[in-house]
Design an enzyme around this catalytic site. Structure first.
Site, mmCIF file in Angstrom:
data_model
loop_
_atom_site.group_PDB
_atom_site.id
_atom_site.type_symbol
_atom_site.label_atom_id
_atom_site.label_comp_id
_atom_site.label_asym_id
_atom_site.label_seq_id
_atom_site.Cartn_x
_atom_site.Cartn_y
_atom_site.Cartn_z
ATOM 1 N NE ARG A 290 -3.618 -2.104 2.926
ATOM 2 C CZ ARG A 290 -3.432 -3.461 3.372
ATOM 3 N NH1 ARG A 290 -2.085 -3.493 3.843
ATOM 4 N NH2 ARG A 290 -4.128 -4.326 3.599
ATOM 5 C CG HIS B 27 -4.957 1.629 -4.624
ATOM 6 N ND1 HIS B 27 -3.978 0.957 -3.693
ATOM 7 C CD2 HIS B 27 -5.828 0.896 -4.406
ATOM 8 C CE1 HIS B 27 -5.547 -0.010 -2.916
ATOM 9 N NE2 HIS B 27 -5.999 0.740 -3.985
ATOM 10 N NE ARG C 209 -2.823 -2.803 -2.434
ATOM 11 C CZ ARG C 209 -2.485 -3.885 -0.983
ATOM 12 N NH1 ARG C 209 -1.376 -3.917 -0.525
ATOM 13 N NH2 ARG C 209 -3.595 -4.450 0.160
ATOM 14 C CE1 TYR D 129 -6.553 -6.647 -7.363
ATOM 15 C CE2 TYR D 129 -6.070 -7.460 -5.649
ATOM 16 C CZ TYR D 129 -5.905 -6.629 -6.693
ATOM 17 O OH TYR D 129 -6.096 -5.032 -5.685
ATOM 18 C CE LYS E 28 -6.461 -0.876 4.737
ATOM 19 N NZ LYS E 28 -7.818 -1.041 3.629
ATOM 20 C CG HIS F 294 -6.458 -7.800 0.711
ATOM 21 N ND1 HIS F 294 -6.606 -7.967 -0.959
ATOM 22 C CD2 HIS F 294 -6.481 -6.609 0.103
ATOM 23 C CE1 HIS F 294 -6.463 -7.855 -2.055
ATOM 24 N NE2 HIS F 294 -6.600 -6.751 -0.515
#
Length: 299
Positions: free
Chosen positions: A147, A242, A245, A277, A171, A268
């Protein structure tokens, strides 16, 4: 009775202590709940503790003009807040149990072709320190799928060029180990040996990537650099960190990478987020089929 402000503060503090959520995420929760509290006060002169399921439904009806993604974020905030109130015995019921998420179509992320990525990676001018830094950042991001916040906040100590891997704090302060390819390792090595010291001009920094002011690279600064380099590379579509990414994940899937591996590399929490994806990969396969099959109408 506790005020709305006290309830929201207590809720956000709990999320921060128990899950270590990012400041931006906590601010989103706070903003959503403050808006709900203000609406309740204006419409019914009641606070968040007094909310009924009917109140929530009426409020949601007023929000239907929002995009499904924005509405669903608010609904998620309400559901989590009232579940917390119920769990902490501050309410006996949960007025959000019947709330359903807004329907939205499948959103295919924007990405780049492999040729476009190669053109972008070749765009930085390696004759100067800023170009060497930009080259290292682009190679690093495409090699690791970071990210942009993870990239610009990367500590110098987190990277191990001998091993060819980096420790990423993602995150929720979850740490993951991400490998990098040889082109990224060499680009970062060149940057560390030549450009970084020149950019710092005698200053010190704990961050891996710095500007000519000796300060850490910012999200906005890197975004501007990517946009400028995309123009140099002759890429006419919208390019952002992004998108790079997305390209990392899409190209891995196109070349047969396991979905679980891509999930781990991207950081994730839910594999459902990664599955988008596979739809991009299917579109790629359809394009190849149309271009290559002897019975294709496009031939």
């Amino acid at each position: 009775m506790k005020s709305n402000a006290d309830l929201i503060d207590e809720f956000c503090t709990t999320l921060w202590l128990e899950e270590g959520l990012a400041k931006a995420t906590l601010q989103a929760y706070r903003s959503d709940l403050q808006q709900l509290g203000n609406w309740l006060d204006e419409q019914f002169a009641e606070n968040l503790l007094q909310t009924s399921s009917e109140h929530i439904r009426n409020h949601v009806h007023d929000l239907l003009e929002l995009k499904p993604s924005s509405l669903n974020r608010k609904l998620s905030s309400y559901k989590r807040f009232y579940l917390w109130l119920n769990t902490t015995k501050q309410r006996e019921d949960n007025p959000c149990t019947q709330l359903q998420s807004a329907k939205r179509g499948l959103r295919i992320p924007k990405t780049l072709s492999e040729k476009q990525v190669l053109d972008l990676l070749a765009a930085p001018d390696l004759s100067n320190a800023a170009g060497q830094r930009d080259k290292a950042m682009l190679e690093f991001m495409y090699a690791s799928g970071l990210r942009v916040s993870e990239l610009v906040n990367m500590p110098l100590r987190a990277i191990d060029l001998n091993v060819g891997a980096v420790k990423v704090l993602g995150k929720g302060k979850k740490e993951r180990l991400v490998p990098m390819g040889e082109p990224a390792r060499l680009a970062i090595q060149l940057y560390l040996q030549q450009a970084r010291g020149e950019l710092l001009k005698g200053k010190t920094s704990d961050f891996l990537f710095v500007t000519h002011f000796g300060t850490p690279m910012t999200r906005q600064g890197f975004w501007k650099n990517v946009k400028r380099l995309a123009l140099i590379a002759g890429i006419n579509t919208t390019v952002s960190p992004h998108v790079l990414r997305h390209a990392f994940a899409t190209h891995l899937i196109n070349h047969g990478a396991d979905l679980r591996v891509v999930q781990l590399l991207l950081g994730h929490a839910d594999i459902g987020t990664t599955q988008i994806y596979t739809h991009v990969a299917k579109e790629h396969l359809h394009t190849l089929l149309n271009q290559s099959h002897p019975r294709s109408k496009s031939r």
